[in-house]
Write a protein that holds these residues in place. Structure first.
Motif, mmCIF file in Angstrom:
data_model
loop_
_atom_site.group_PDB
_atom_site.id
_atom_site.type_symbol
_atom_site.label_atom_id
_atom_site.label_comp_id
_atom_site.label_asym_id
_atom_site.label_seq_id
_atom_site.Cartn_x
_atom_site.Cartn_y
_atom_site.Cartn_z
ATOM 1 N N ASN A 397 0.998 -1.360 0.121
ATOM 2 C CA ASN A 397 -0.021 -0.039 0.085
ATOM 3 C C ASN A 397 0.778 1.347 -0.319
ATOM 4 N N LYS A 422 -9.327 -3.514 1.113
ATOM 5 C CA LYS A 422 -10.016 -2.295 1.709
ATOM 6 C C LYS A 422 -9.850 -0.986 1.789
ATOM 7 N N ASP A 423 -8.203 -1.336 2.415
ATOM 8 C CA ASP A 423 -7.883 -0.363 2.460
ATOM 9 C C ASP A 423 -6.313 0.697 1.426
ATOM 10 N N SER A 436 -7.278 7.541 -3.022
ATOM 11 C CA SER A 436 -7.298 5.807 -1.648
ATOM 12 C C SER A 436 -9.262 6.096 -2.032
#
Length: 912
Positions: A397, A422-423, A436
């Protein structure tokens, strides 16, 4: 027995609403103390608080079972407590009397459903009264009475006038032999009717619905208000409503047509590689017809035949009357139509028909994102459709990844091509890369690529039944005027009961005199609606009618209902956790919107109880259940007396089919209603299964006998002069008994209020044991403390065993009557005020002080719970042991606390 200090002032255990003439006044430590020789009646002039205790009303099957006994005993226990606390209590009983079982029984017994139902109501009423349940029988109602279903029809008309009741075509299970619609539960695993054994057909029929979906948001949101409901029930309701927050996305094809998809993951838009639709979607007709407006679709004959075949296969799977096994996933059926769809991101994807898309969820169009969704992944693998990733993995990420389709260093290997994060941040998404998920969605909304939306799993309530024994739907069908509601002044539309019942098809269709009528609007020939209402409609508002059940002018008086609603505790089975409760909540909210009631939730506290189970005996060879009398238990392993085969024993829900039921009537005959109810409440907490055993109910009977022995022994000694007079002073030597008495009041009251009836009974048993310790000492039994404890035990017993407590209370009061030469007064136990624990008396709890000399225990004494100063305890110990310590000096003193109190160890040396 040594006591440490002077008794503190201790008020009476009873309410301060006492008859002054019954008070004995005396002084102790310069403090006046009151004690009531009898509990006061509930004749208060002040305004009473209300309490509505309701158990789910039964279907009148003809016989009570232990499940019924458990539910009604719980609501009765709470109602009795609240009455004694001075509340205006509502505890009604009625009958959920319409429904299919009555028709089936009528066919088998060759009687009318009305006659069969009313006979059963009479029989079950007798059984309920044998249980000595304190129901408000003057409120009794039956849903099959015109006095009741007149108002059910009125509610229907109110919903109809607001557009919340309507008709549409929908598929049903049809029995071609009995010519009737079947519920899913009436179709066996082979797709055959449970009664006729005919292969069930799927038919499209016009059905009546309530638009409960209009209330979906309120039904979901207001679950947060229900703090008295079990969390698992609220979770089930949320899942049934199935609210999903997402977005609508428009896809186009053929130049002039739009397909709108609903998605809860709009951020994956750039990962769409196909679009799925359900087998009934209108676009498929266009494809099969080879036309979309003025353009032609390129689909050859072979693909067309394949598409038709797959659609038919999905239809058979989706509309089959054969239930799908709960532990078996349905076969995945899908086909790539070859039709190309334009995406809002400027790309093209293929159109797929899949069995995983539900016609009644969302828009019936699903974005296929196989890189991040397991269902879409399976379809892509089956049809060899490309897989694309548009969200970073969890482990990278933090990488600033702006990869495109041709340069995706984060793409997984072919063996690891499904993941979700989902992050994560977006990749392969054009100008949305590195955003995001939250920011990407916000940007898509601002650029009008997507439109925020909600979708729901809940469907409108199908309420019409092609059955005779139900509430007639108050609609008239006129060729000129269409659907015409029956005028309210013509309600009720009565169900004909003087009929010959055959059980074939919908009887109302064949009753021409009843079916044919005049149109209320134009006066022309018309026909009544012959469908009747689902019985869930009847049970969705009965709790309101209970409050004004004899009202002939209106559904109920608004002021009465607003005063007594909502229901304070609703007791029933977990099997009604979804539909019945959801429908009741829907009706309540609708009636509030109509201005008929002021509350918008019907039940404050929901108490769901577990199953009642008992041993089931089955022949190990045949598997058939056996009656207990046919099992030989004298052998090392139980055997079937009839066959000699070994017997398998399991604990299962009581039922007639398993031959493991216990008849409440037999238990009442053998043990009495008090013992039966006491056992039901004591055996297990409400939410747990109750496993029936004979030893347990025998134990409850023996305990009641011990309580009776305590009272009868005391009364006999008072009457024969062994106890000549009850002391008018408190005895500090009996502080421990006073504490036990008041502690029991507090614990029993709290336990009933928390519906942990088993612990309340345990506390009563403890109190009886404490009283029993003083049973052989006449001086102790002459004390105020002993009489107070005995009276309290009897009064606290009243909600659990009302007959026994009444008998014991009458015995205790007979002493006063004998002394006053009045033998005719009978004091009702239920008219006594429920006792209230005194804070001062609760402070009398005893603790132990262990006194040691050089590490050896020499004495144990009781001290007050609030006397915890070390210096005071040392002084008390020295005073108590002064004779034994006279020849010694104290070298050292060690003080410590223990679970039971305190410990003092004196290190002694001889005096010089």
């Amino acid at each position: 027995m040594i006591r440490s200090t002077t008794l503190k002032s201790c008020t009476s255990i009873f309410s301060n609403r006492l008859n002054q003439s019954s008070l004995l006044l005396f002084k102790n430590s310069n403090t006046s103390i009151r004690f009531s020789s009898t509990l006061n009646n509930n004749n208060d002039n002040d305004q009473q608080l209300k309490y509505y205790s309701l158990s789910q009303f039964p279907y009148p099957s003809g016989n009570l079972h232990m499940g019924h006994v458990r539910v009604y005993t719980m609501s009765d226990c709470v109602a009795r407590l609240k009455r004694m606390q001075g509340y205006q209590v509502v505890h009604p009983m009625g009958w959920d009397a319409f429904g299919l079982p009555a028709e089936n029984a009528a066919i088998d017994k060759q009687v009318s459903p009305a006659l069969w139902t009313n006979q059963n109501i009479q029989q079950m009423t007798t059984q309920l009264k044998r249980l000595d349940l304190q129901f408000d029988w003057e409120r009794e109602l039956s849903t099959c009475s015109p006095d009741y279903y007149r108002w059910t029809q009125d509610i229907f008309l109110r919903l109809y006038s607001k557009g919340l009741a309507y008709r549409k075509h929908s598929p049903v299970n049809w029995d071609p032999v009995d010519q009737t619609v079947l519920a899913n539960e009436q179709v066996d695993s082979q797709g055959r009717s449970w009664r006729s054994n005919a292969l069930v057909e799927r038919r499209e029929m016009k059905q009546w619905y309530f638009k409960i979906t209009e209330y979906a948001d309120r039904l979901a949101d207001d679950l947060d208000k229900l703090t008295g409901w079990p969390e698992d029930v609220k979770t089930m309701q949320r899942e049934w409503i199935g609210r999903s927050v997402g977005a609508l996305v428009d896809f186009t094809f053929g130049g002039d047509m739009t397909l709108t998809a609903f998605t809860t993951r709009p951020e994956t838009l750039f990962g769409v590689t196909f679009l799925s639709v359900h087998y009934k979607h209108p676009i498929l007709e266009k494809i099969l017809e080879q036309t979309t407006g003025n353009s032609k679709m390129l689909i050859d004959k072979q693909k067309r035949e394949q598409l038709q075949s797959v659609i038919e296969k999905i239809k058979q799977q989706q509309e089959s009357a054969v239930p799908t096994s709960a532990d078996k996933e349905p076969e995945l059926i899908a086909i790539d139509t070859g039709v190309q769809i334009d995406t809002p991101t400027g790309g093209k994807v293929t159109l797929v028909v899949a069995s995983t898309v539900l016609p009644d969820y969302g828009t019936g169009v699903v974005m296929g994102v196989p890189g991040h969704n397991p269902v879409d992944h399976n379809i892509a693998k089956l049809l060899n459709i490309p897989i694309r990733h548009v969200i970073t993995r969890a482990d990278n990420n933090n990488n600033n990844n702006n990869n495109t389709d041709n340069n995706d260093n984060s793409s997984p290997s072919p063996s690891d091509d499904l993941y979700d994060n989902k992050d994560g941040t977006l990749i392969n998404s054009g100008s949305f890369n590195s955003l995001s998920i939250k920011d990407a969605i916000a940007k898509m909304i601002s650029e009008s690529i997507i439109k925020p939306s909600k979708s729901y799993r809940i469907r409108d309530w199908l309420l019409s039944r092609q059955r005779y024994w139900g509430t007639p739907i108050p609609i008239i069908h006129c060729d000129s005027c269409g659907e015409v509601p029956v005028p309210r002044d013509q309600l009720p539309v009565k169900l004909p009961t003087d009929i010959e019942f055959t059980g074939k098809g919908n009887l109302l269709n064949s009753l021409s005199d009843w079916k044919n009528c005049k149109c209320p609007k134009c006066g022309g020939s018309a026909q009544r609606e012959t469908d009747t209402m689902d019985t869930f409609v009847d049970s969705s508002w009965y709790y309101l009618r209970f409050l004004d059940s004899k009202n002939q002018k209106e559904m109920f008086n608004k002021d009465i209902v607003n005063k007594l609603m909502p229901v304070d505790v609703y007791v029933g089975g977990i099997e009604h956790a979804i539909l019945h409760l959801l429908y009741s909540r829907f009706f309540t909210k609708f009636l509030k919107d109509q201005g008929i009631i002021d509350h918008d939730e019907p039940f404050k506290v929901l108490l769901t109880q577990g199953l009642v189970k008992s041993p089931t005996y089955r022949d190990s060879t045949t598997g058939k259940p056996l009656y207990p009398k046919d099992v030989d238990f004298t052998t090392p392993k139980p055997i079937n007396k009839l066959t000699g085969n070994l017997v398998n024993i399991t604990l299962e829900k009581m039922s007639k089919s398993k031959l493991n039921g216990v008849d409440p009537n037999e238990m009442i005959d053998k043990y009495g209603s008090d013992t039966l109810k006491l056992y039901i409440l004591f055996k297990a907490p409400p939410e747990n299964s109750l496993e029936w055993d004979t030893d347990g109910i025998e134990g409850c009977r023996k305990w009641l006998k011990r309580v009776e022995s305590l009272v009868s022994g005391y009364v006999a000694e008072r009457n024969n002069g062994q106890i000549s007079k009850v002391s008018d002073k408190w005895n500090t030597q009996l502080n421990s008994l006073r504490y036990d008495t008041h502690s029991s009041i507090e614990k029993v009251t709290e336990s009933i209020d928390r519906y942990t009836f088993n612990t309340a009974i345990s506390f009563l048993m403890t109190l009886s044991n404490q009283i029993g310790k003083y049973q052989n000492n006449v001086d102790d039994k002459s004390s105020r403390e002993y009489l107070e404890a005995l009276e309290t035990l009897v009064v606290l017993l009243a909600p659990f065993a009302p007959n026994a407590s009444q008998q014991l209370w009458t015995e205790l009061k007979s002493i006063d009557n004998n002394n006053n030469n009045n033998n005719n007064t009978v004091v009702k136990i239920q008219k006594q005020r429920w006792p209230v624990a005194s804070k001062e008396c609760l402070a009398l709890q005893q603790k132990t002080l262990v006194i040691q000399f050089n590490g050896k225990v020499k004495s144990v004494i009781n001290v007050q719970s609030d006397q915890q100063q070390q210096s005071e305890l040392e002084t008390l110990a020295k005073e108590h042991m002064k004779d034994k310590m006279s020849k010694f000096e104290i070298s050292k003193t060690f003080f410590s606390t223990t679970k039971a109190g305190y410990s003092i160890n004196f290190i002694l040396i001889p005096k010089k």
